[in-house]
Design a protein around this motif. Sequence first.
Motif, mmCIF file in Angstrom:
data_model
loop_
_atom_site.group_PDB
_atom_site.id
_atom_site.type_symbol
_atom_site.label_atom_id
_atom_site.label_comp_id
_atom_site.label_asym_id
_atom_site.label_seq_id
_atom_site.Cartn_x
_atom_site.Cartn_y
_atom_site.Cartn_z
ATOM 1 N N LYS A 128 6.877 7.797 -2.869
ATOM 2 C CA LYS A 128 7.648 6.975 -2.074
ATOM 3 C C LYS A 128 8.553 5.944 -3.025
ATOM 4 O O LYS A 128 8.426 5.799 -4.262
ATOM 5 C CB LYS A 128 6.665 5.872 -1.797
ATOM 6 N N LYS A 129 9.733 5.339 -2.464
ATOM 7 C CA LYS A 129 10.772 4.597 -3.168
ATOM 8 C C LYS A 129 9.886 3.391 -3.417
ATOM 9 O O LYS A 129 9.146 2.724 -2.532
ATOM 10 C CB LYS A 129 12.069 4.533 -2.288
ATOM 11 N N ASP A 130 10.566 2.775 -4.537
ATOM 12 C CA ASP A 130 9.922 1.323 -5.036
ATOM 13 C C ASP A 130 10.544 0.102 -4.072
ATOM 14 O O ASP A 130 11.845 0.278 -3.692
ATOM 15 C CB ASP A 130 10.061 0.996 -6.508
ATOM 16 N N THR A 131 9.703 -0.795 -4.065
ATOM 17 C CA THR A 131 10.318 -1.902 -3.338
ATOM 18 C C THR A 131 11.024 -2.733 -4.481
ATOM 19 O O THR A 131 10.997 -2.730 -5.525
ATOM 20 C CB THR A 131 9.315 -2.850 -2.505
ATOM 21 N N PRO A 132 12.423 -3.277 -3.888
ATOM 22 C CA PRO A 132 13.231 -3.945 -4.958
ATOM 23 C C PRO A 132 12.710 -5.485 -5.185
ATOM 24 O O PRO A 132 11.849 -5.950 -4.442
ATOM 25 C CB PRO A 132 14.387 -4.334 -4.057
ATOM 26 N N LEU A 133 12.717 -5.756 -6.234
ATOM 27 C CA LEU A 133 12.291 -7.176 -6.908
ATOM 28 C C LEU A 133 12.883 -8.178 -6.187
ATOM 29 O O LEU A 133 14.088 -8.148 -5.856
ATOM 30 C CB LEU A 133 12.415 -7.198 -8.532
ATOM 31 N N THR A 134 12.113 -9.122 -5.999
ATOM 32 C CA THR A 134 12.774 -10.462 -5.513
ATOM 33 C C THR A 134 13.534 -11.090 -6.756
ATOM 34 O O THR A 134 13.261 -10.912 -7.760
ATOM 35 C CB THR A 134 11.667 -11.361 -4.966
ATOM 36 N N ALA A 135 14.265 -11.976 -6.456
ATOM 37 C CA ALA A 135 15.099 -12.663 -7.500
ATOM 38 C C ALA A 135 13.982 -13.465 -8.447
ATOM 39 O O ALA A 135 14.398 -13.553 -9.810
ATOM 40 C CB ALA A 135 15.880 -13.810 -6.781
ATOM 41 N N GLU A 136 12.889 -14.049 -7.933
ATOM 42 C CA GLU A 136 12.127 -14.650 -8.755
ATOM 43 C C GLU A 136 11.196 -13.726 -9.622
ATOM 44 O O GLU A 136 11.174 -13.911 -10.814
ATOM 45 C CB GLU A 136 10.869 -15.330 -7.752
ATOM 46 N N GLN A 137 10.976 -12.462 -9.068
ATOM 47 C CA GLN A 137 10.400 -11.662 -9.944
ATOM 48 C C GLN A 137 11.000 -10.906 -10.998
ATOM 49 O O GLN A 137 10.794 -10.707 -12.296
ATOM 50 C CB GLN A 137 9.749 -10.149 -9.034
ATOM 51 N N ASP A 138 12.376 -10.947 -10.543
ATOM 52 C CA ASP A 138 13.489 -10.530 -11.474
ATOM 53 C C ASP A 138 13.472 -11.512 -12.538
ATOM 54 O O ASP A 138 13.652 -11.017 -13.962
ATOM 55 C CB ASP A 138 14.728 -10.062 -10.923
ATOM 56 N N ARG A 139 13.652 -12.598 -12.523
ATOM 57 C CA ARG A 139 13.672 -13.662 -13.246
ATOM 58 C C ARG A 139 12.416 -13.654 -14.482
ATOM 59 O O ARG A 139 12.583 -13.749 -15.613
ATOM 60 C CB ARG A 139 13.889 -15.066 -12.689
ATOM 61 N N ALA A 140 11.563 -13.562 -13.685
ATOM 62 C CA ALA A 140 10.213 -13.568 -14.586
ATOM 63 C C ALA A 140 10.035 -12.637 -15.675
ATOM 64 O O ALA A 140 9.773 -12.456 -16.854
ATOM 65 C CB ALA A 140 8.851 -13.727 -13.544
ATOM 66 N N LEU A 141 10.554 -11.242 -15.016
ATOM 67 C CA LEU A 141 10.636 -10.139 -15.883
ATOM 68 C C LEU A 141 11.604 -10.097 -17.035
ATOM 69 O O LEU A 141 11.324 -9.844 -18.158
ATOM 70 C CB LEU A 141 10.811 -8.797 -15.089
ATOM 71 N N GLU A 142 12.776 -10.984 -16.823
ATOM 72 C CA GLU A 142 13.790 -11.197 -17.658
ATOM 73 C C GLU A 142 13.163 -12.039 -18.903
ATOM 74 O O GLU A 142 13.404 -11.799 -19.895
ATOM 75 C CB GLU A 142 15.111 -11.543 -17.120
ATOM 76 N N LEU A 143 12.615 -13.099 -18.385
ATOM 77 C CA LEU A 143 11.982 -14.047 -19.222
ATOM 78 C C LEU A 143 10.837 -13.540 -20.235
ATOM 79 O O LEU A 143 10.843 -13.607 -21.497
ATOM 80 C CB LEU A 143 11.437 -15.283 -18.616
#
Length: 65
Positions: free
Chosen positions: A43-58
């Motif tokens: 199955k295709k992955d669900t896109p990350l939310t902006a908050e999850q994306d920011r936490a991953l970047e940090l």
Amino acid sequence: MSAGFSNMLKVLALVALVVGLGSCREHEQGRPLVYEQGQYGGKKDTPLTAEQDRALELRGRKQDF
């Protein structure tokens, strides 16, 4: 062959058939049986939310030496 033995053989064959068909799990139906090399078939992955994306970047920045 006696009639009793013939009937018993039929009953055993019927029981084996019922057990064989009953053992097929519903969640295993329709799954792929042939896989292509290098091709993800899940199955295709669900896109990350902006908050999850920011936490991953940090988190990634903490690992940068």
